[in-house]
Design a protein around this motif. Structure first.
Motif, PDB file in Angstrom:
ATOM      1  N   ASP A 326       0.796  -1.241   0.000  1.00 25.02           N
ATOM      2  CA  ASP A 326       0.000   0.000   0.000  1.00 25.02           C
ATOM      3  C   ASP A 326       0.820   1.278   0.000  1.00 25.02           C
ATOM      4  N   ALA A 327       2.139   1.192  -0.063  1.00 30.80           N
ATOM      5  CA  ALA A 327       3.026   2.351  -0.251  1.00 30.80           C
ATOM      6  C   ALA A 327       3.079   3.304   0.935  1.00 30.80           C
ATOM      7  N   ASN A 328       2.356   2.995   2.040  1.00 31.04           N
ATOM      8  CA  ASN A 328       2.410   3.820   3.243  1.00 31.04           C
ATOM      9  C   ASN A 328       1.812   5.207   3.056  1.00 31.04           C
ATOM     10  N   SER A 329       1.280   5.486   1.867  1.00 29.55           N
ATOM     11  CA  SER A 329       0.701   6.787   1.558  1.00 29.55           C
ATOM     12  C   SER A 329      -0.145   6.647   0.308  1.00 29.55           C
ATOM     13  N   MET A 330      -1.402   7.114   0.353  1.00 33.91           N
ATOM     14  CA  MET A 330      -2.259   6.980  -0.815  1.00 33.91           C
ATOM     15  C   MET A 330      -1.775   7.862  -1.961  1.00 33.91           C
ATOM     16  N   ALA A 331      -1.195   9.004  -1.643  1.00 41.33           N
ATOM     17  CA  ALA A 331      -0.669   9.862  -2.705  1.00 41.33           C
ATOM     18  C   ALA A 331       0.439   9.134  -3.465  1.00 41.33           C
ATOM     19  N   LEU A 332       1.345   8.472  -2.736  1.00 42.11           N
ATOM     20  CA  LEU A 332       2.423   7.719  -3.382  1.00 42.11           C
ATOM     21  C   LEU A 332       1.870   6.525  -4.144  1.00 42.11           C
ATOM     22  N   ARG A 333       0.868   5.873  -3.564  1.00 43.30           N
ATOM     23  CA  ARG A 333       0.298   4.708  -4.241  1.00 43.30           C
ATOM     24  C   ARG A 333      -0.426   5.108  -5.518  1.00 43.30           C
ATOM     25  N   LEU A 334      -1.174   6.220  -5.463  1.00 43.04           N
ATOM     26  CA  LEU A 334      -1.835   6.718  -6.666  1.00 43.04           C
ATOM     27  C   LEU A 334      -0.801   7.093  -7.733  1.00 43.04           C
ATOM     28  N   MET A 335       0.282   7.716  -7.322  1.00 43.95           N
ATOM     29  CA  MET A 335       1.343   8.060  -8.256  1.00 43.95           C
ATOM     30  C   MET A 335       1.894   6.822  -8.938  1.00 43.95           C
ATOM     31  N   SER A 336       2.105   5.771  -8.158  1.00 44.64           N
ATOM     32  CA  SER A 336       2.696   4.537  -8.671  1.00 44.64           C
ATOM     33  C   SER A 336       1.712   3.733  -9.513  1.00 44.64           C
ATOM     34  N   GLU A 337       0.460   3.615  -9.045  1.00 45.68           N
ATOM     35  CA  GLU A 337      -0.488   2.696  -9.673  1.00 45.68           C
ATOM     36  C   GLU A 337      -1.418   3.351 -10.699  1.00 45.68           C
ATOM     37  N   THR A 338      -1.658   4.649 -10.580  1.00 40.43           N
ATOM     38  CA  THR A 338      -2.598   5.306 -11.496  1.00 40.43           C
ATOM     39  C   THR A 338      -1.989   6.451 -12.275  1.00 40.43           C
ATOM     40  N   GLY A 339      -0.767   6.860 -11.939  1.00 43.29           N
ATOM     41  CA  GLY A 339      -0.082   7.898 -12.691  1.00 43.29           C
ATOM     42  C   GLY A 339      -0.776   9.254 -12.637  1.00 43.29           C
ATOM     43  N   LEU A 340      -0.487  10.068 -13.653  1.00 42.08           N
ATOM     44  CA  LEU A 340      -1.069  11.403 -13.714  1.00 42.08           C
ATOM     45  C   LEU A 340      -2.595  11.365 -13.788  1.00 42.08           C
ATOM     46  N   ALA A 341      -3.123  10.381 -14.523  1.00 40.12           N
ATOM     47  CA  ALA A 341      -4.572  10.289 -14.679  1.00 40.12           C
ATOM     48  C   ALA A 341      -5.253  10.146 -13.323  1.00 40.12           C
ATOM     49  N   GLY A 342      -4.747   9.256 -12.484  1.00 44.14           N
ATOM     50  CA  GLY A 342      -5.339   9.044 -11.166  1.00 44.14           C
ATOM     51  C   GLY A 342      -5.141  10.230 -10.242  1.00 44.14           C
ATOM     52  N   LEU A 343      -3.952  10.828 -10.265  1.00 42.60           N
ATOM     53  CA  LEU A 343      -3.670  11.973  -9.399  1.00 42.60           C
ATOM     54  C   LEU A 343      -4.552  13.166  -9.756  1.00 42.60           C
ATOM     55  N   ILE A 344      -4.701  13.432 -11.051  1.00 36.89           N
ATOM     56  CA  ILE A 344      -5.529  14.566 -11.490  1.00 36.89           C
ATOM     57  C   ILE A 344      -6.999  14.322 -11.140  1.00 36.89           C
ATOM     58  N   PHE A 345      -7.470  13.095 -11.387  1.00 33.44           N
ATOM     59  CA  PHE A 345      -8.857  12.775 -11.069  1.00 33.44           C
ATOM     60  C   PHE A 345      -9.127  12.946  -9.578  1.00 33.44           C
ATOM     61  N   PHE A 346      -8.213  12.439  -8.734  1.00 32.75           N
ATOM     62  CA  PHE A 346      -8.437  12.512  -7.290  1.00 32.75           C
ATOM     63  C   PHE A 346      -8.360  13.953  -6.811  1.00 32.75           C
ATOM     64  N   ALA A 347      -7.413  14.738  -7.368  1.00 32.34           N
ATOM     65  CA  ALA A 347      -7.305  16.145  -6.978  1.00 32.34           C
ATOM     66  C   ALA A 347      -8.565  16.910  -7.378  1.00 32.34           C
ATOM     67  N   TYR A 348      -9.085  16.614  -8.565  1.00 32.30           N
ATOM     68  CA  TYR A 348     -10.324  17.258  -9.015  1.00 32.30           C
ATOM     69  C   TYR A 348     -11.490  16.889  -8.089  1.00 32.30           C
ATOM     70  N   PHE A 349     -11.588  15.606  -7.748  1.00 33.46           N
ATOM     71  CA  PHE A 349     -12.656  15.166  -6.842  1.00 33.46           C
ATOM     72  C   PHE A 349     -12.554  15.879  -5.504  1.00 33.46           C
ATOM     73  N   LEU A 350     -11.335  15.992  -4.966  1.00 29.26           N
ATOM     74  CA  LEU A 350     -11.133  16.572  -3.645  1.00 29.26           C
ATOM     75  C   LEU A 350     -11.532  18.042  -3.617  1.00 29.26           C
ATOM     76  N   PHE A 351     -11.052  18.816  -4.576  1.00 27.47           N
ATOM     77  CA  PHE A 351     -11.264  20.265  -4.505  1.00 27.47           C
ATOM     78  C   PHE A 351     -12.594  20.707  -5.117  1.00 27.47           C
ATOM     79  N   SER A 352     -13.141  19.942  -6.049  1.00 31.88           N
ATOM     80  CA  SER A 352     -14.428  20.326  -6.629  1.00 31.88           C
ATOM     81  C   SER A 352     -15.592  20.034  -5.680  1.00 31.88           C
ATOM     82  N   ASN A 353     -15.395  19.139  -4.709  1.00 35.04           N
ATOM     83  CA  ASN A 353     -16.465  18.797  -3.769  1.00 35.04           C
ATOM     84  C   ASN A 353     -16.276  19.409  -2.382  1.00 35.04           C
ATOM     85  N   TRP A 354     -15.265  20.232  -2.216  1.00 35.05           N
ATOM     86  CA  TRP A 354     -14.973  20.858  -0.923  1.00 35.05           C
ATOM     87  C   TRP A 354     -15.946  22.008  -0.697  1.00 35.05           C
ATOM     88  N   VAL A 355     -16.655  21.985   0.417  1.00 32.37           N
ATOM     89  CA  VAL A 355     -17.603  23.050   0.754  1.00 32.37           C
ATOM     90  C   VAL A 355     -17.021  23.876   1.901  1.00 32.37           C
TER      91      VAL A 355
END
Length: 424
Positions: A326-355
């Motif tokens: 599990d890479a000890n960090s989801m950010a590192l794991r996303l970088m390793s397993e999903t690349g830019l596509a996963g990182l951008i998607f997760f960042a968009y989800f995080l900040f677009s849904n922040w109230v």
């Protein structure tokens, strides 16, 4: 159905230390709820978001299995586990018609009970009453965690203090808000908030320290940063220095993390194990990302990347292989397993849904949103498992909270038509 859903929700979030069997895979007690997914499928319809994510990641994963950068068992294990967890909590939100306030209040009431158990654990350890603090007889993936300076690091019903600190962080945020606004507490009482606040630091966890600091920042940011910064920033600095001077566990992690990232000395056996693990996975994720920057190498592939790039492969290096999958960090794991596509998607989800408070019509909404923002941030920093301790529940709660806030704002902003009579 609602009562059963709450039972399985509690088991998923708080009873992750109970494993019913370990072969051919570890079956946690919270997984029992997944057995009802076919019934929920026929009653409520397909979990469309979970299915889309599963199909996309499965296809990408199969490609990298064929390239030898992932293994099929790991791909199936992670994609199916993630799909089942996301689908279960998607159905849970449907069962309660997206009632985020009810579900969040249920989580907080449960968190209060878990905190109270944690306080009992610490007190009974001090007086030497073993059944009161050692739950190994019931929780088979659990152990007493002793602190370097003596005593224990409180973990309540969780397998590790860091899992407690992460999963309980939304409750910490609400408790700190209620301390801040004592005359008007939200979701739980002021006394319940105090129990949560007293218990949380007893984990002596680095994740817990981050949770406290980020909670303060979120409260200040939502309440007017300039107004409170002159008071809060020195208070945070004092709190950090106090923890550093009085908590050997925390001080050792801070010093060793700074040393290994500053010097790159991977041969020192004086480095704290968790610091080396994080540094090693940073190296592995970076190397894997450099070779496969767009889509990574598929879910479950970090374990294969570990075998290829781990610093422990070098002679004389500290031989620690913790968090291999599990890479000890989801950010590192996303970088390793999903690349830019996963990182951008997760960042968009995080900040677009922040109230934020300024965007919210009611305090309940921005409090839930920021409490979920906190646990997502901690997960990105130091927890790499995609679905352990019911993490997808907080993702759904986060999404539905933004959706509810938008719906309420649209309802208010709709123009009101007046009918004019033709009669004179």
């Amino acid at each position: 159905m609602k009562r059963a859903t709450l039972i399985f929700l509690f088991a998923n979030l708080f009873l992750s230390a109970i494993v019913l069997f370990k072969a051919p895979f570890e079956f946690y007690i919270g997984y029992i709820g997944y057995l009802f997914l076919p019934y929920l499928f026929f009653k409520l319809g397909p979990p469309k978001y979970a299915l889309i994510i599963f199909l996309v990641e499965f296809v990408i994963g199969v490609i990298f299995v064929q390239l030898g950068l992932n293994t099929f068992p790991q791909l199936i294990k992670v994609t199916m586990g993630f799909f089942l967890s996301v689908a279960f909590f998607e159905f849970a939100m449907k069962v309660f018609d997206g009632d985020v306030e009810y579900l969040f209040k249920f989580y907080l009431k449960s968190a209060f009970v878990i905190s109270a158990i944690g306080l009992v654990q610490v007190v009974t350890q001090r007086i030497g009453f073993s059944p009161g603090y050692n739950y190994g007889w019931l929780l088979n993936k659990w152990g007493v965690i002793y602190a370097e300076g003596g005593g224990i690091r409180m973990n309540s019903l969780f397998s590790e203090p860091s899992y407690y600190a992460s999963t309980m962080s939304p409750a910490l945020f609400v408790a700190m808000y209620n301390l801040w606004n004592r005359k008007n507490p939200k979701f739980i009482t002021f006394r319940q908030s105090l129990v949560i606040l007293i218990a949380y630091p007893l984990t002596q966890s680095g994740v817990g320290m981050f949770g406290i600091l980020i909670s303060i920042l979120l409260l200040v940011f939502n309440s007017g940063f300039l107004r409170y910064s002159f008071f809060v920033i020195p208070l945070m600095a004092f709190g950090f220095n106090y923890a550093y001077d009085n908590n050997q566990e925390f001080r050792g992690r801070v010093d060793s993390t700074f040393e290994i990232y500053n010097t790159g000395n991977i041969y020192s056996y004086d480095i704290h194990g968790s610091s080396f693990v994080l540094y090693n996975h940073t190296h592995i994720a970076s190397e894997n990302f450099a070779e496969n920057p767009i889509f990574g190498t598929g879910l479950g592939s970090h374990e294969t990347a570990f075998d290829r790039f781990s610093l422990t492969n070098m002679s004389g290096v500290v031989d620690i292989e913790f968090n291999k999958a599990d890479a000890n960090s989801m950010a590192l794991r996303l970088m390793s397993e999903t690349g830019l596509a996963g990182l951008i998607f997760f960042a968009y989800f995080l900040f677009s849904n922040w109230v934020l408070k300024s965007w919210s019509l009611r305090d309940d909404i921005w409090i839930i949103s920021n409490a979920c923002f906190l646990i997502i941030t901690l997960q990105l920093l130091r927890q790499g498992n995609y679905f352990y301790c019911g993490f997808p529940f907080f993702l759904w709660l986060y999404y539905y909270t933004k959706k509810k806030n938008t719906a309420e704002k649209n309802l208010i902003s709709k123009p009101k038509f007046k009918f004019i009579s033709n009669e004179s």
